[in-house]
Design a protein around this motif. Structure first.
Motif, short mmCIF file in Angstrom:
data_model
loop_
_atom_site.label_atom_id
_atom_site.label_comp_id
_atom_site.label_asym_id
_atom_site.label_seq_id
_atom_site.Cartn_x
_atom_site.Cartn_y
_atom_site.Cartn_z
N GLU A 5 0.84 -1.19 0.00
CA GLU A 5 0.00 0.00 0.00
C GLU A 5 0.88 1.25 0.00
OE1 GLU A 5 -3.81 -1.57 2.58
OE2 GLU A 5 -2.22 -0.48 3.63
N ILE A 6 0.30 2.34 -0.47
CA ILE A 6 0.97 3.64 -0.42
C ILE A 6 0.17 4.55 0.49
CG2 ILE A 6 1.67 5.69 -1.72
CD1 ILE A 6 1.92 3.93 -4.17
N GLN A 7 0.85 5.19 1.39
CA GLN A 7 0.22 6.15 2.30
C GLN A 7 0.80 7.53 2.02
OE1 GLN A 7 -2.19 5.89 5.12
NE2 GLN A 7 -2.08 8.01 4.48
N ASP A 47 9.34 -0.93 -4.61
CA ASP A 47 9.84 0.43 -4.80
C ASP A 47 8.71 1.36 -5.21
OD1 ASP A 47 11.77 2.40 -4.84
OD2 ASP A 47 12.79 1.69 -6.64
N VAL A 48 8.89 2.63 -4.88
CA VAL A 48 7.94 3.68 -5.26
C VAL A 48 8.75 4.86 -5.76
CG1 VAL A 48 6.17 5.28 -4.44
CG2 VAL A 48 6.26 2.97 -3.52
N VAL A 58 4.66 5.75 -9.34
CA VAL A 58 4.65 4.37 -9.82
C VAL A 58 5.19 3.49 -8.70
CG1 VAL A 58 5.55 2.76 -11.55
CG2 VAL A 58 5.04 5.12 -12.20
N ALA A 59 4.50 2.38 -8.45
CA ALA A 59 4.91 1.45 -7.40
C ALA A 59 4.97 0.04 -7.98
CB ALA A 59 3.92 1.49 -6.24
N ALA A 60 6.01 -0.70 -7.59
CA ALA A 60 6.19 -2.06 -8.10
C ALA A 60 5.69 -3.09 -7.09
CB ALA A 60 7.66 -2.32 -8.40
N ALA A 61 5.02 -4.11 -7.62
CA ALA A 61 4.54 -5.24 -6.82
C ALA A 61 5.31 -6.47 -7.29
CB ALA A 61 3.04 -5.42 -6.99
N ARG A 62 6.17 -6.98 -6.44
CA ARG A 62 7.12 -8.02 -6.84
C ARG A 62 6.49 -9.35 -7.22
NH1 ARG A 62 12.22 -8.20 -3.08
NH2 ARG A 62 13.05 -9.24 -4.90
N ALA A 68 1.92 -0.34 -10.48
CA ALA A 68 0.69 0.44 -10.39
C ALA A 68 1.05 1.90 -10.64
CB ALA A 68 0.07 0.28 -9.01
N VAL A 69 0.29 2.55 -11.51
CA VAL A 69 0.53 3.95 -11.86
C VAL A 69 -0.61 4.79 -11.29
CG1 VAL A 69 0.89 5.58 -13.75
CG2 VAL A 69 1.66 3.20 -14.00
#
Length: 100
Positions: A5-7, A47-48, A58-62, A68-69
């Motif tokens: 998740e991104i906060q 990573d974000v 942009v965040a990577a889901a391994r 995710a953009v």
């Protein structure tokens, strides 16, 4: 990392304290392959990165091999939130580091 998740947070210019803005947003795609579910239900972020203009992240889901953009949007009450634009396959295995 383990919640995928991104906060959004905001730092006070007065005392340097950090406060959460809104709720965390998931970076996970709507469908998760069954073979990765035993590993933290497929949630494993790496990573974000923010765009240079500060409007996109942009965040990577391994474990699901995707990115995710998001776009940073401002509401009428001037609060900010991340809007998911799309999920992009990495065409590689377990993306670790991102750069723009």
């Amino acid at each position: 990392e383990m919640k995928a998740e991104i906060q959004l947070v905001q730092r006070s210019t007065e005392d340097g304290s950090v406060q959460a803005i809104g709720n965390p947003v998931s970076i996970m795609p709507p469908t998760i392959p069954e073979n990765v579910l035993p590993y933290n239900q497929g949630r494993w972020a790496s990573d974000v990165v923010w765009s240079s203009c500060g409007r996109y992240v942009v965040a990577a889901a391994r474990l699901v091999n995707c990115m995710a953009v998001f776009r940073l949007e401002e509401e009428e009450d001037e609060t900010k939130k991340l809007q998911l634009l799309r999920h992009v396959p990495t065409r590689g295995v377990t993306p670790r580091c991102l750069t723009m």
